[in-house]
Write an enzyme that holds these catalytic residues in place. Structure first.
Site, mmCIF file in Angstrom:
data_model
loop_
_atom_site.group_PDB
_atom_site.id
_atom_site.type_symbol
_atom_site.label_atom_id
_atom_site.label_comp_id
_atom_site.label_asym_id
_atom_site.label_seq_id
_atom_site.Cartn_x
_atom_site.Cartn_y
_atom_site.Cartn_z
ATOM 1 N N ARG A 240 -102.474 33.916 -34.461
ATOM 2 C CA ARG A 240 -101.540 34.760 -35.056
ATOM 3 C C ARG A 240 -100.522 33.321 -35.809
ATOM 4 O O ARG A 240 -100.175 33.438 -37.146
ATOM 5 C CB ARG A 240 -100.596 35.333 -34.433
ATOM 6 C CG ARG A 240 -101.050 36.479 -33.799
ATOM 7 C CD ARG A 240 -101.635 37.606 -34.536
ATOM 8 N NE ARG A 240 -100.721 38.026 -35.626
ATOM 9 C CZ ARG A 240 -99.632 38.830 -35.216
ATOM 10 N NH1 ARG A 240 -99.452 39.580 -34.116
ATOM 11 N NH2 ARG A 240 -98.902 39.190 -36.344
ATOM 12 N N GLN B 83 -102.146 40.597 -38.494
ATOM 13 C CA GLN B 83 -102.724 40.653 -37.413
ATOM 14 C C GLN B 83 -104.510 40.356 -37.699
ATOM 15 O O GLN B 83 -105.268 39.599 -36.878
ATOM 16 C CB GLN B 83 -102.757 42.111 -36.673
ATOM 17 C CG GLN B 83 -103.709 42.142 -35.286
ATOM 18 C CD GLN B 83 -103.106 41.246 -34.115
ATOM 19 O OE1 GLN B 83 -102.015 41.129 -33.922
ATOM 20 N NE2 GLN B 83 -104.199 40.741 -33.814
ATOM 21 N N ARG C 45 -90.907 43.750 -39.816
ATOM 22 C CA ARG C 45 -91.830 44.661 -39.205
ATOM 23 C C ARG C 45 -90.917 45.880 -38.707
ATOM 24 O O ARG C 45 -89.672 45.909 -38.647
ATOM 25 C CB ARG C 45 -91.772 44.163 -37.695
ATOM 26 C CG ARG C 45 -92.290 45.263 -36.762
ATOM 27 C CD ARG C 45 -92.467 44.300 -35.356
ATOM 28 N NE ARG C 45 -93.706 43.571 -35.670
ATOM 29 C CZ ARG C 45 -94.760 43.662 -34.034
ATOM 30 N NH1 ARG C 45 -94.502 44.068 -33.271
ATOM 31 N NH2 ARG C 45 -95.888 43.199 -34.539
ATOM 32 N N HIS D 87 -101.233 46.673 -40.229
ATOM 33 C CA HIS D 87 -100.831 45.206 -39.563
ATOM 34 C C HIS D 87 -101.687 44.288 -40.477
ATOM 35 O O HIS D 87 -102.441 43.738 -39.619
ATOM 36 C CB HIS D 87 -100.946 45.416 -38.085
ATOM 37 C CG HIS D 87 -100.314 44.571 -37.263
ATOM 38 N ND1 HIS D 87 -99.410 43.405 -37.746
ATOM 39 C CD2 HIS D 87 -100.309 44.296 -35.669
ATOM 40 C CE1 HIS D 87 -98.847 42.721 -36.694
ATOM 41 N NE2 HIS D 87 -99.377 43.180 -35.563
ATOM 42 N N CYS E 199 -105.337 43.045 -29.950
ATOM 43 C CA CYS E 199 -104.249 42.490 -30.728
ATOM 44 C C CYS E 199 -103.239 41.939 -29.810
ATOM 45 O O CYS E 199 -102.347 41.206 -29.891
ATOM 46 C CB CYS E 199 -103.616 43.317 -31.783
ATOM 47 S SG CYS E 199 -103.114 44.979 -31.223
ATOM 48 N N ASP F 81 -107.216 48.543 -29.132
ATOM 49 C CA ASP F 81 -105.677 48.449 -29.061
ATOM 50 C C ASP F 81 -105.098 49.702 -28.257
ATOM 51 O O ASP F 81 -105.496 50.317 -27.742
ATOM 52 C CB ASP F 81 -105.298 48.762 -30.815
ATOM 53 C CG ASP F 81 -103.849 48.517 -30.896
ATOM 54 O OD1 ASP F 81 -102.943 48.011 -29.963
ATOM 55 O OD2 ASP F 81 -103.026 49.077 -31.976
HETATM 56 N N1 NVA Z 1 -100.845 49.843 -32.681
HETATM 57 C C1 NVA Z 1 -99.915 48.870 -31.803
HETATM 58 C C2 NVA Z 1 -99.885 47.579 -32.365
HETATM 59 C C3 NVA Z 1 -99.243 46.492 -31.623
HETATM 60 C C4 NVA Z 1 -99.249 44.922 -32.083
HETATM 61 C C5 NVA Z 1 -98.387 49.287 -32.262
HETATM 62 O O1 NVA Z 1 -98.282 49.782 -33.253
HETATM 63 O O2 NVA Z 1 -97.823 49.532 -31.238
HETATM 64 N N1 CP Z 2 -100.227 41.819 -31.773
HETATM 65 C C1 CP Z 2 -98.683 41.643 -32.228
HETATM 66 O O1 CP Z 2 -98.303 42.175 -32.963
HETATM 67 O O2 CP Z 2 -98.022 41.493 -31.069
HETATM 68 P P1 CP Z 2 -96.312 41.704 -30.874
HETATM 69 O O3 CP Z 2 -96.195 43.318 -31.078
HETATM 70 O O4 CP Z 2 -96.054 41.291 -29.731
HETATM 71 O O5 CP Z 2 -95.926 41.084 -32.397
#
Ligand code: NVA
Ligand code: CP
Length: 332
Positions: free
Chosen positions: A318, A139, A109, A136, A273, A232
């Site tokens: 998830r 997800q 990540r 992602h 998400c 989101d």
């Molecule tokens: N768009 C958000 C998703 C978090 C799971 C981010 O990248 O922060």
């Molecule tokens: N939805 C998601 O990816 O959550 P986290 O950022 O907590 O992993």
């Protein structure tokens, strides 16, 4: 059911997978969920070691990969960005080769999609994308499993994503929705429309799968007749200096009771998400309230807590979908 045979494959973005493969992963995840609930052992990764490499924070993705590893019989090792030499004293390529000599699979990540693609190229073991700035993909498998559990199928489902249309979740939903033949709609201000190339890719995929693709700034047009509404955060990780601009652009796109009513569907599902700014129970939420006077951002608390909301099923899913990805790409 039989484990889908994706042995040795990376899981970096949904464009790399066919409609059939995506559907098989979702069905396999349902099977693994049933097995877990029934207490049936499913140790497809017995004896393996898995590296969990994180440049950005995470609750769901980290926990899902960790618990999935243990349920599958593998050992998970968390490697935070400040714990190893990665990026500071050692290149992505060299790190990939070293990790690949010791681990059987790698989750990444972080920021650039390029990084996860390079890890996938050089590691010699499956690499799984746990979120980048661009995509992602794990997800979306959880989102689609949740929709299938509630509505019975994916083909033809009208899924409307409302909010920041160019973020990682929106682009992955666009590609994923096109892949599984949905009526996928991205609704955002023009300034935040998804990248033109991604939209073009989605339209090409849609021709094959008979999906419909809509990108619009018009909320009324987008949500009428919706089966599911998805949003989101307005400010993704790494963009924390953008609150003012995003609030100005996205306030008309807040998911609230009025928007749900516009769908004309009492049972419209609400998805997110997570994490979400729906109340003042977070530091960031309180900070936004003090600066901008908002008690919620992308979704109001009443919608978040409503009977339509399936956000915590989505979060649980998830685990099952990530487990399916790891078992399908690395399982015996
Ligand atoms: N768009 C958000 C998703 C978090 C799971 C981010 O990248 O922060
Ligand atoms: N939805 C998601 O990816 O959550 P986290 O950022 O907590 O992993």
């Amino acid at each position: 059911m039989l484990k889908p045979n994706l042995y040795g494959r990376n899981f970096l973005k949904l464009t790399d997978f066919s409609e059939k493969e995506i559907n098989e992963l979702i069905d396999f995840a349902q099977d693994l969920k049933n097995k877990k609930q029934a207490g049936i052992v499913h140790q497809y990764l017995a004896g393996q070691n898995v590296a969990l490499l994180f440049e950005k924070p995470s609750t769901r993705t980290r926990c899902a990969f960790t618990v999935a590893c243990v349920d599958l019989g593998a050992h998970p090792e968390y490697l935070g960005k400040n714990d190893i030499q990665f990026g500071k004293k050692e290149s992505v390529r060299d790190t990939a080769i070293v990790l690949g000599r010791m681990f059987d699979g790698i989750q990444f990540r972080g920021f650039d999609q390029e990084t996860v693609e390079a890890l996938g190229e050089y590691a010699g073991v499956p690499v799984w994308n746990g979120l980048t700035n661009e995509f992602h993909p794990t997800q979306i498998l959880a989102d689609f499993l949740t929709i299938k559990e509630n509505l019975g199928h994916l083909k033809g489902i009208q899924l409307v994503y409302v909010g920041d249309g160019r973020n990682n979740v929106a682009t992955s939903l666009l590609i994923g929705g096109a892949k599984v033949g949905m009526d996928i709609r991205i609704c955002s201000p023009k300034e935040l429309f998804p990248d033109k190339e991604i939209v073009a890719q989605a339209r090409i995929i849609a021709k094959e799968t008979k999906a419909k693709v809509m990108v619009t700034a018009d909320v009324d047009e987008a949500v009428e007749g919706a089966d599911a509404i998805y949003t989101d955060v307005w400010v993704s990780m790494g963009e924390e200096d953008q609150f003012q601009q995003r609030i100005d652009l996205l306030l008309p796109y807040q998911v609230n009771q009025e928007m749900l009513e516009k769908t004309g569907n009492d049972n419209v599902l609400f998805l997110h998400c997570l994490p979400s700014f729906h109340d003042l129970e977070t530091e960031v939420g309180r900070d936004v309230y003090e600066k901008f006077g908002l008690t919620a951002m992308e979704v109001t608390d009443d919608v978040f807590q409503s009977k339509n909301s399936v956000v915590f099923d989505e979060a649980e899913n998830r685990l099952h979908t990530i487990k399916a990805v790891m078992a399908a790409t690395n399982g015996k």
